[in-house]
Every structure is written in structure tokens, then in C-alpha cells.
Design an enzyme around this catalytic site. Structure first.
Site, PDB file in Angstrom:
ATOM      1  N   HIS A 264      -7.839  -5.681   0.416  1.00 34.27           N
ATOM      2  CA  HIS A 264      -6.606  -4.947   0.714  1.00 34.27           C
ATOM      3  C   HIS A 264      -5.738  -5.733   1.689  1.00 34.27           C
ATOM      4  O   HIS A 264      -5.760  -5.485   2.894  1.00 34.27           O
ATOM      5  CB  HIS A 264      -6.998  -3.583   1.298  1.00 34.27           C
ATOM      6  CG  HIS A 264      -5.886  -2.587   1.289  1.00 34.27           C
ATOM      7  ND1 HIS A 264      -5.308  -2.123   0.120  1.00 34.27           N
ATOM      8  CD2 HIS A 264      -5.238  -1.956   2.293  1.00 34.27           C
ATOM      9  CE1 HIS A 264      -4.362  -1.244   0.420  1.00 34.27           C
ATOM     10  NE2 HIS A 264      -4.303  -1.135   1.735  1.00 34.27           N
TER      11      HIS A 264
ATOM     12  N   SER B 260       0.828  -1.206   0.000  1.00 37.07           N
ATOM     13  CA  SER B 260       0.000   0.000   0.000  1.00 37.07           C
ATOM     14  C   SER B 260       0.867   1.263   0.000  1.00 37.07           C
ATOM     15  O   SER B 260       1.660   1.436  -0.921  1.00 37.07           O
ATOM     16  CB  SER B 260      -0.977  -0.059   1.177  1.00 37.07           C
ATOM     17  OG  SER B 260      -2.098   0.757   0.923  1.00 37.07           O
TER      18      SER B 260
ATOM     19  N   ASP C 200     -10.219  -4.708  -3.889  1.00 40.41           N
ATOM     20  CA  ASP C 200      -9.583  -3.765  -2.950  1.00 40.41           C
ATOM     21  C   ASP C 200     -10.365  -2.455  -2.934  1.00 40.41           C
ATOM     22  O   ASP C 200     -10.528  -1.811  -3.964  1.00 40.41           O
ATOM     23  CB  ASP C 200      -8.132  -3.524  -3.382  1.00 40.41           C
ATOM     24  CG  ASP C 200      -7.296  -2.855  -2.303  1.00 40.41           C
ATOM     25  OD1 ASP C 200      -7.854  -2.046  -1.530  1.00 40.41           O
ATOM     26  OD2 ASP C 200      -6.084  -3.133  -2.233  1.00 40.41           O
TER      27      ASP C 200
END
Length: 227
Positions: free
Chosen positions: A207, A121, A180
């Protein structure tokens, strides 16, 4: 054969310990091939307001474990005043990136050398920047041979656009979930042209860092390129 050593860069609102907990399945999946070394970002993140919490970057499908993310950290802030970060936020300048690059440089000096670098991320977006610094020969300590970017994205901050001027030659594996909600897969796809021959692994989930047996072959085939 000695395992490949990989420096792991966590997501926003995580830290090295919580990311280690959340990637237990990945460590197990690849334990014969890689040794994962975890670094915490230098910046403490102010406590989240309640409405921000659903955006938290989980890192695993199972939700935070007990005591995870008690010390939330970040690699840079897109909102300089609020000391907050959103991947979608357009900004002229960010806060804190230089200190984070310094933290990685120190980790490489003290704990390195590392064969590769893995980011999740915000950490994956940061990994793309670190690879750019390496290829521009601006960080002589860096000698990463490959990068794994999970739920990565291009920074929307103007001052970071210099990292995307020329496609990076470093071999890269880009991993993202089709469901996600924090970093939609379209954002991860926008990062692909920043790398010359990006390899892609998609998964049907959200995610987190996928580590099911279905993904083992893709990870292993990628890692086998670095004897």
C-alpha cells in the site's frame, strides 16, 4: 516546457505534508514533467485505537518518517457516529464529503489551474468522485485533464453510487499493488469500469505510491499525452 501541475489528494490518516514526504521518490522520478501540489483534507481524524493502526495508509514502502501523520485527516467518514472510515464498510450515508469538495474547489481557485489530479487510497476514491462531478458539469471550477488513482476503490456508501452511473471520459491511470493488504487489488480493479479507457500500472508491492525506475516509463508515457 512548463511542467504539468497536479493536485495531490492524500490517503486517510495522512495530510498534505506527510503525503508530500512519502511521495518524495515520485517527485524525483517525475520532476521534469510535473509539479505536485499537496492539499490537506478538512476533517481531523480522531486518534486511532491501537488495533486500527496496522490499517494505516502508508503511502510509501518505508514506513512513516519522523513526525509524519501527526495531524491525521480524512476526506469523509463511513461511520457517521464514530467519525471513522473503512473502505470495506457498507453505509447508507457518509459524513464530510461536501466540505471536502469545497476544499478542493477553493484550492483550484486559489492555487490552480491544475492539469491533473492524483489521489492515493481514500484520496483516489475521492478523485473518482471529483472527476464525476466535473463531467456532470456540477463543478465549473474543475478542469482536470487527467487523473492518476493509486490504490483506488469504489466507495461502498449508498449515497456515493451516483458517482458511478456512467463511465468517465477523463483519461486515467490506475496504479495498485498486488500485495496491498489495506486496499486489495481486487477492490482497485472494481473501480476500472467507472472509467472509459483506464490505463493500469500494477506493482508487486503493498500500500504505497510506487516510484521505482521500472515505473518511470508508464508514468511518462501517460503524462506525455497532455502537452
Amino acid at each position: 516546457m512548463a511542467p504539468l501541475r497536479v493536485l495531490c489528494i492524500h490517503g486517510y490518516r495522512q495530510n498534505g505534508n506527510s503525503f508530500r514526504e512519502k511521495t518524495g521518490a515520485l517527485r524525483k522520478l517525475l520532476k521534469k514533467q510535473v509539479e505536485l501540489v499537496y492539499l490537506s483534507a478538512p476533517h481531523s481524524v480522531p486518534a486511532a485505537r491501537r488495533e486500527e493502526v496496522p490499517e494505516k495508509e502508508n503511502g510509501s514502502g518505508s514506513g512513516p518518517g519522523p513526525g509524519a501523520d501527526e495531524d491525521p485527516r480524512g476526506w469523509w467518514f463511513s461511520d457517521v457516529q464514530a467519525r471513522s472510515f473503512s473502505a470495506q464498510q457498507q453505509c447508507e450515508e457518509s459524513l464530510g464529503l461536501d466540505e471536502s469538495v469545497t476544499a478542493v474547489r477553493e484550492a483550484v481557485k486559489v492555487q490552480g489551474p491544475f492539469d491533473g489530479i492524483l489521489g492515493f487510497s481514500q484520496g483516489a476514491a475521492f478523485v473518482a468522485m471529483l472527476c464525476s462531478l466535473q463531467e456532470q458539469k456540477l463543478e465549473p471550477e474543475f478542469s482536470f485533464r487527467f487523473a492518476i488513482l493509486v490504490a483506488g476503490f469504489r466507495s461502498a456508501c449508498k449515497e456515493h453510487q451516483k458517482f458511478y452511473n456512467t463511465p468517465l471520459r477523463i483519461p486515467s491511470l490506475h496504479v495498485f499493488g498486488l500485495e496491498d493488504r489495506v486496499i486489495p487489488d481486487v477492490m482497485s480493479r472494481e473501480l476500472l469500469p467507472s472509467f472509459q479507457e483506464p490505463q493500469v500500472l500494477t506493482h508487486p508491492g503493498g500500500h504505497f505510491v510506487p516510484a521505482a525506475s521500472a515505473h518511470r516509463q508508464t508514468y511518462q508515457d501517460f503524462l506525455k499525452r497532455f502537452p
